[in-house]
Structures are given as structure tokens and as C-alpha cells.
Design a protein around this motif. Structure first.
Motif, short mmCIF file in Angstrom:
data_model
loop_
_atom_site.label_atom_id
_atom_site.label_comp_id
_atom_site.label_asym_id
_atom_site.label_seq_id
_atom_site.Cartn_x
_atom_site.Cartn_y
_atom_site.Cartn_z
N LYS A 29 0.83 -1.21 0.00
CA LYS A 29 0.00 0.00 0.00
C LYS A 29 0.87 1.26 0.00
O LYS A 29 0.42 2.34 0.38
N CYS A 30 2.13 1.11 -0.40
CA CYS A 30 3.07 2.23 -0.56
C CYS A 30 3.41 2.90 0.77
O CYS A 30 3.75 4.08 0.80
N VAL A 31 3.31 2.17 1.86
CA VAL A 31 3.71 2.68 3.17
C VAL A 31 5.18 2.33 3.36
O VAL A 31 5.58 1.17 3.18
N LYS A 32 5.99 3.34 3.68
CA LYS A 32 7.43 3.15 3.86
C LYS A 32 7.73 2.87 5.33
O LYS A 32 7.31 3.63 6.20
N CYS A 33 8.45 1.79 5.59
CA CYS A 33 8.74 1.37 6.96
C CYS A 33 10.23 1.14 7.17
O CYS A 33 10.95 0.80 6.24
N THR A 34 10.66 1.30 8.41
CA THR A 34 12.02 1.02 8.84
C THR A 34 11.93 0.22 10.14
O THR A 34 11.18 0.57 11.04
N CYS A 35 12.73 -0.85 10.22
CA CYS A 35 12.78 -1.68 11.42
C CYS A 35 14.08 -1.37 12.15
O CYS A 35 15.16 -1.56 11.62
N LYS A 36 13.96 -0.85 13.36
CA LYS A 36 15.12 -0.53 14.20
C LYS A 36 15.01 -1.32 15.50
O LYS A 36 13.96 -1.86 15.81
N ASP A 49 14.68 -0.47 18.46
CA ASP A 49 13.67 -0.01 19.43
C ASP A 49 12.24 -0.04 18.89
O ASP A 49 11.29 0.16 19.62
N GLY A 50 12.07 -0.30 17.58
CA GLY A 50 10.72 -0.37 17.04
C GLY A 50 10.65 -0.17 15.55
O GLY A 50 11.65 0.09 14.88
N MET A 51 9.45 -0.32 15.03
CA MET A 51 9.19 -0.14 13.60
C MET A 51 8.49 1.20 13.39
O MET A 51 7.53 1.52 14.08
N ARG A 52 8.99 1.97 12.43
CA ARG A 52 8.40 3.26 12.09
C ARG A 52 7.91 3.21 10.65
O ARG A 52 8.64 2.77 9.77
N CYS A 53 6.69 3.68 10.43
CA CYS A 53 6.11 3.67 9.09
C CYS A 53 5.45 5.02 8.79
O CYS A 53 4.96 5.68 9.71
N CYS A 54 5.46 5.40 7.52
CA CYS A 54 4.77 6.62 7.10
C CYS A 54 4.25 6.42 5.68
O CYS A 54 4.78 5.61 4.92
N ASP A 55 3.20 7.15 5.35
CA ASP A 55 2.60 7.03 4.02
C ASP A 55 3.60 7.39 2.94
O ASP A 55 4.32 8.38 3.04
N GLY A 56 3.62 6.60 1.89
CA GLY A 56 4.47 6.87 0.74
C GLY A 56 3.73 7.64 -0.34
O GLY A 56 4.33 8.10 -1.30
N LEU A 57 2.43 7.76 -0.20
CA LEU A 57 1.61 8.53 -1.14
C LEU A 57 0.97 9.69 -0.39
O LEU A 57 0.61 9.55 0.77
N PRO A 58 0.82 10.82 -1.05
CA PRO A 58 0.19 11.96 -0.38
C PRO A 58 -1.32 11.75 -0.21
O PRO A 58 -1.92 10.92 -0.88
N LYS A 59 -1.89 12.50 0.69
CA LYS A 59 -3.34 12.54 0.86
C LYS A 59 -3.86 13.59 -0.12
O LYS A 59 -3.41 14.74 -0.10
N ILE A 60 -4.81 13.21 -0.95
CA ILE A 60 -5.35 14.09 -1.98
C ILE A 60 -6.68 14.67 -1.49
O ILE A 60 -7.52 13.96 -0.95
N PHE A 61 -6.87 15.97 -1.68
CA PHE A 61 -8.13 16.62 -1.31
C PHE A 61 -8.40 17.77 -2.27
O PHE A 61 -7.60 18.04 -3.16
N ASN A 62 -9.54 18.42 -2.11
CA ASN A 62 -9.99 19.49 -3.01
C ASN A 62 -10.06 19.02 -4.46
O ASN A 62 -9.66 19.73 -5.38
N VAL A 63 -10.59 17.81 -4.64
CA VAL A 63 -10.76 17.27 -5.99
C VAL A 63 -12.16 17.65 -6.47
O VAL A 63 -13.14 17.38 -5.79
N PRO A 64 -12.27 18.27 -7.64
CA PRO A 64 -13.59 18.63 -8.17
C PRO A 64 -14.47 17.39 -8.33
O PRO A 64 -13.97 16.28 -8.55
N GLU A 65 -15.80 17.57 -8.22
CA GLU A 65 -16.74 16.43 -8.28
C GLU A 65 -16.67 15.66 -9.59
O GLU A 65 -16.95 14.46 -9.61
N ASP A 66 -16.31 16.32 -10.67
CA ASP A 66 -16.26 15.64 -11.97
C ASP A 66 -14.91 14.98 -12.22
O ASP A 66 -14.62 14.52 -13.33
#
Length: 87
Positions: free
Chosen positions: A30-37, A39-56
Motif C-alpha cells: 500500500k506504498c507505506v514506507k517502513c524502517t525496522c530498528k 527499538d521499534g518499527m516506524r512507518c509513514c505514508d508513501g503517497l500523499p493525501k489528496i483533497f480538493n478534488v472537483p466532483e467531476d
């Protein structure tokens, strides 16, 4: 962030259920970028959140290439304006 038990040698990606050794980094299905260290696993979205998309218009994510396209519903070859956050 997901904490690891003391002495753990691997992290398990919660999306793919694949185990990764401490010190490794990966991008899951799902394009989530992760690192295993240690002390723990850190993950963040690899794709931006899209908003303000016109209805059409519509947003199409390609999880194989971790890219996206915002285009008109009736004619997907015409791009649409939008806003995005993250990545």
C-alpha cells in the motif's frame, strides 16, 4: 511507531504480514514506507493525501508504482486540479 520486545530481531509489517530484520527498510503493497530498528518499527505514508478534488474528477492510485493520477471522470486523459499533503 510500533515498539519491539527486548531482544527482537525482526519487525512484522502489519499490512503484508512479512517479517523484516532489524536495520532494514521497505515499502509495502500500500506504498507505506517502513524502517525496522532495534527499538521499534516506524512507518509513514508513501503517497500523499489528496483533497480538493472537483466532483467531476477522480483520483486513481497505482500501488505497483506508488503513484497517483487526478483526472476527469469522463475523459481520464485530462488532468484535474487538486491539493495534496504528505509523502
Amino acid at each position: 511507531m510500533t515498539m519491539l520486545k527486548r531482544g527482537a530481531t525482526h519487525c512484522q509489517d502489519i499490512m503484508d504480514k512479512i517479517w523484516h530484520p532489524v536495520g532494514s527498510s521497505w515499502t509495502n503493497k500500500k506504498c507505506v514506507k517502513c524502517t525496522c530498528k532495534a527499538d521499534g518499527m516506524r512507518c509513514c505514508d508513501g503517497l500523499p493525501k489528496i483533497f480538493n478534488v472537483p466532483e467531476d474528477c477522480t483520483v486513481e492510485y497505482n500501488y505497483k508504482t506508488c503513484t497517483f493520477k487526478v483526472s476527469e471522470k469522463k475523459n481520464p486523459s485530462i488532468p484535474c486540479s487538486h491539493s495534496a499533503v504528505g509523502k
